[in-house]
Scaffold this motif. Structure first.
Motif, short mmCIF file in Angstrom:
data_model
loop_
_atom_site.label_atom_id
_atom_site.label_comp_id
_atom_site.label_asym_id
_atom_site.label_seq_id
_atom_site.Cartn_x
_atom_site.Cartn_y
_atom_site.Cartn_z
N MET A 197 -17.38 -1.71 19.60
CA MET A 197 -16.17 -1.57 18.78
C MET A 197 -15.37 -0.33 19.19
N VAL A 198 -14.10 -0.55 19.56
CA VAL A 198 -13.17 0.55 19.82
C VAL A 198 -12.47 0.84 18.50
N ASP A 199 -12.59 2.07 18.02
CA ASP A 199 -12.11 2.38 16.68
C ASP A 199 -10.66 2.85 16.67
N ASP A 200 -10.25 3.43 15.56
CA ASP A 200 -8.85 3.74 15.25
C ASP A 200 -8.16 4.63 16.29
N ASN A 201 -6.89 4.33 16.52
CA ASN A 201 -5.97 5.10 17.36
C ASN A 201 -5.98 4.65 18.82
N TRP A 202 -6.36 3.41 19.07
CA TRP A 202 -6.23 2.82 20.41
C TRP A 202 -4.83 2.25 20.61
N LYS A 261 7.98 -2.14 -7.23
CA LYS A 261 8.43 -2.87 -8.42
C LYS A 261 9.93 -3.11 -8.43
N ASN A 262 10.67 -2.31 -7.64
CA ASN A 262 12.12 -2.47 -7.57
C ASN A 262 12.57 -3.38 -6.43
N GLY A 263 11.60 -3.97 -5.72
CA GLY A 263 11.93 -4.89 -4.66
C GLY A 263 12.20 -4.24 -3.32
N ARG A 264 11.94 -2.93 -3.22
CA ARG A 264 12.10 -2.24 -1.94
C ARG A 264 10.76 -2.20 -1.21
N THR A 265 10.82 -2.06 0.10
CA THR A 265 9.59 -1.97 0.89
C THR A 265 8.75 -0.79 0.41
N ALA A 266 7.51 -1.07 0.07
CA ALA A 266 6.62 -0.02 -0.45
C ALA A 266 6.06 0.81 0.70
N ILE A 267 5.89 2.09 0.44
CA ILE A 267 5.24 2.99 1.38
C ILE A 267 3.92 3.45 0.76
N ILE A 268 2.83 3.18 1.45
CA ILE A 268 1.48 3.45 0.95
C ILE A 268 0.97 4.76 1.54
N HIS A 269 0.42 5.63 0.70
CA HIS A 269 -0.23 6.85 1.17
C HIS A 269 -1.71 6.56 1.34
N TRP A 270 -2.13 6.42 2.60
CA TRP A 270 -3.55 6.16 2.89
C TRP A 270 -4.09 7.31 3.73
N TRP A 271 -5.32 7.18 4.24
CA TRP A 271 -5.97 8.35 4.84
C TRP A 271 -5.31 8.83 6.13
N ASN A 272 -4.50 7.98 6.76
CA ASN A 272 -3.83 8.41 7.99
C ASN A 272 -2.36 8.75 7.78
N GLY A 273 -1.91 8.83 6.54
CA GLY A 273 -0.53 9.21 6.29
C GLY A 273 0.19 8.21 5.42
N ASP A 303 -12.75 -9.91 21.73
CA ASP A 303 -13.56 -10.92 21.03
C ASP A 303 -13.30 -10.98 19.54
N GLY A 304 -12.94 -9.85 18.92
CA GLY A 304 -12.74 -9.84 17.48
C GLY A 304 -12.24 -8.50 17.00
N PHE A 305 -12.23 -8.35 15.66
CA PHE A 305 -11.59 -7.18 15.07
C PHE A 305 -12.39 -6.61 13.91
N LYS A 306 -12.32 -5.30 13.79
CA LYS A 306 -12.82 -4.58 12.62
C LYS A 306 -11.64 -4.38 11.68
N PHE A 307 -11.66 -5.07 10.53
CA PHE A 307 -10.55 -5.05 9.60
C PHE A 307 -10.77 -3.94 8.57
N ASP A 308 -10.12 -2.82 8.77
CA ASP A 308 -10.30 -1.67 7.90
C ASP A 308 -9.13 -1.55 6.93
N GLY A 309 -9.24 -0.62 5.97
CA GLY A 309 -8.17 -0.40 5.01
C GLY A 309 -8.10 -1.51 3.99
N GLY A 310 -6.97 -1.61 3.32
CA GLY A 310 -6.82 -2.63 2.28
C GLY A 310 -7.48 -2.26 0.97
N ASP A 311 -7.93 -1.01 0.82
CA ASP A 311 -8.64 -0.58 -0.38
C ASP A 311 -7.70 -0.51 -1.59
N VAL A 312 -8.19 -0.95 -2.75
CA VAL A 312 -7.37 -0.81 -3.96
C VAL A 312 -7.15 0.66 -4.30
#
Length: 551
Positions: A197-202, A261-273, A303-312
């Protein structure tokens, strides 16, 4: 919690109350207001369930990350499934040692007070179901009804060969030269080739699925060489999209990004920004994302993917989902479901989805003895919640911060962590044993990677059994041997019904083992008769395990 009750019971009477006020019928108004308040209180009470414990009853469930606290004791602070997933899987399911279980369709809160399990729900009255008298009966009944096994398993390679992940060694400096060096060193030091598995930032940036050209001069050549060496290759991906990128503008125009909630594109603050994010509840958006990932596979031979993030835990705003009935838990569920389209997959966070052919992994743990001690109870919790195909994090830990500025590694800890992984459904290396260990200890780790390979056929057999029956691969001792004194056992486990595994989880060379009734042959060929509790010698090169004999 109570906002829904006010909406339901106050709004329908609003006009009536206003009219009554106009007519100045104060006594009637006071009566109606009091009645409505009492009605709301009754409704609130109906959505609260206080479950009195049966004799000797203890509960598991809800959060895989709380496995180390299971079975819950007399007190547990409030846990809210809609606010946090604790870096791991969440399931609206609880089960007890006395054969009862709880299932809900929506997230709920729960706590334990003075031995009482208390459930709170915004949407449904939750009552326990009596399915039998044991933990096993509770799980199998709930699984059959609420999360039946799919009959499918992830790729067999996961169960028979170790995995290698570049995260701890390279962190955010993923690059072709060091990746190939890692792979060659694994082979040179006698480790079996498995999933790589090649991890984040490739990638160039989030939402784009091409390699950084300055770090990967020939990514297709890299994957071709890894394949020739015997590895399967996976890439880290997340649902996030870098703002102001061409992909952002395209996805926003298509309506594929999550909105606030106002119909604008949401910006999520996650561990990488801060990033925009796919609206995973939009089937068109998810199909489009699958197309992008399959194009990546075709272009680079992945061959496949490591699906990270998506945490509530990162979904802290109010959102307008494409699916009007969705919530943040649905968002996490739909992100995890994308893994079903790729047989080589890995998830760390999900909602529901028990019994599905998804590779789950425990959340990143520290490099510490305490973290090593969490592996068994968290893994048994994952199995009890329907996640049978789970990997116990990374050997030595997956929390990269714990590896920074370490001048001298505790070699005993790394070896013992490797031994815990060896007889789990999967094992994954990240910190390179050949970099931090002596030659002798590298050889021990290679030995247990080969033991995992040797046990691969049996583990695969258990995976297929789980896909049909809902029985976990890694089993709590209480599950396999109910009401025999194993309810609080957190330092040994059953691999199927054949092997009792008792690794070292502390520094030292001896430990206590509890054998159930029957005849057991240990890893050295010695036979013991149970039930018995005994102290055994465990030199560093030994992983104690006991095979149950039929005669």
């Amino acid at each position: 919690m109570i906002c829904s009750f006010f909406f339901i019971y106050f709004c329908p009477l609003r006009i009536l109350i206003i009219n009554l006020t106009i007519m100045k019928r104060k006594a009637t108004l006071l009566f109606l207001v009091t009645f409505v308040l009492l009605l709301g209180a009754v409704a609130q009470e109906k959505l609260k369930t206080v479950i009195e414990p049966l004799q000797n009853e203890r509960w598991w469930g809800g959060f895989v990350a709380l496995g180390n606290q299971m079975p819950f004791n007399d007190h547990l602070r409030m846990q809210d499934m809609s606010r946090n997933n604790m870096n791991n899987q969440v399931v609206p399911f609880m089960l007890s040692s006395e054969g009862r279980y709880i299932w809900a369709e929506n997230p709920f809160c729960f706590e334990v007070k003075d031995g009482q399990l208390i459930i709170y729900s915004d949407s449904e009255k939750i009552e326990p179901v009596k399915a039998g008298t044991t933990l096993k009966e509770a799980l199998l009944a709930a699984s059959a009804k609420h999360f039946p096994p799919s009959g499918k398993i992830p790729e067999p390679t996961f169960f028979s060969l170790p995995q290698y992940n570049t995260w701890i060694e390279l962190m955010y400096d993923q690059n072709q030269e060091d990746i190939m060096n890692y792979a060659h060193k694994a082979v040179e030091n006698g480790f079996p080739q498995g999933v790589f598995m090649v991890d984040d930032n490739w990638q160039r940036y989030y939402g784009n699925f091409d390699f950084k050209t300055e770090r990967f001069p020939d990514p297709k050549g890299m994957t071709d060489e890894l394949h020739r060496m015997g590895f399967k290759v996976m890439l880290w991906v997340a649902p996030y999209v870098s703002p102001d990128s061409p992909e952002f503008r395209e996805l926003e125009a298509k309506g594929y990004l999550l909105k606030d909630k106002n119909g604008r594109t949401a910006i999520i603050h996650w561990w990488n920004g801060y990033s925009a994010c796919y609206d995973t509840t939009n089937p068109e958006a998810m199909n489009y994302l699958k197309e992008q990932l399959k194009a990546n596979q075709e272009k680079y031979g992945i061959d496949g993917f490591k699906f990270d993030g998506g945490d509530v835990a990162y979904m802290t705003g109010e959102y307008t989902f494409h699916d009007k009935n969705a919530n943040v838990n649905t968002f996490m569920e739909k992100w995890a479901e994308i893994g079903l389209s790729f047989p080589y997959n890995e998830l760390r966070a999900s909602w529901k989805l028990g019994g599905q052919a998804l590779v789950q992994r425990l959340g990143d743990k520290d490099y510490s003895w305490r973290a090593t001690q969490l592996l068994i109870p968290d893994m048994t919790a994952a199995g009890l919640l329907g996640h049978y195909y789970t990997c116990p994090d990374m050997v030595g830990g997956g929390q990269f911060g714990a590896f920074l500025n370490v001048k001298k590694f505790d070699e005993e800890l790394i070896v013992r962590s490797c031994q815990v992984h060896a007889l789990m459904p999967m094992m994954q290396f990240s910190v390179a044993p050949w970099r931090i260990l002596s030659k002798e200890n590298v050889a021990i780790c290679a030995k247990y990677a080969h033991l995992h390979q040797q046990m691969g056929d049996y583990i695969l057999e258990l995976a297929k059994h789980a896909s049909k029956t809902g029985e976990p691969i890694v089993r709590h001792m209480e599950y396999q041997y109910p009401h025999q004194g194993f309810i609080d056992c957190k330092d040994q486990f059953m691999l199927g019904d054949k092997y009792l595994v008792a690794p070292m989880l502390t520094s030292g060379t001896s430990r206590t083992v509890m054998l159930p009734k029957g005849r057991w042959k240990d890893d050295r060929g010695k036979v013991f008769k149970g039930p018995r509790t005994m102290t055994i010698d465990v030199p560093l090169e030994r992983l104690p395990y006991f095979e149950k004999l039929t005669k």
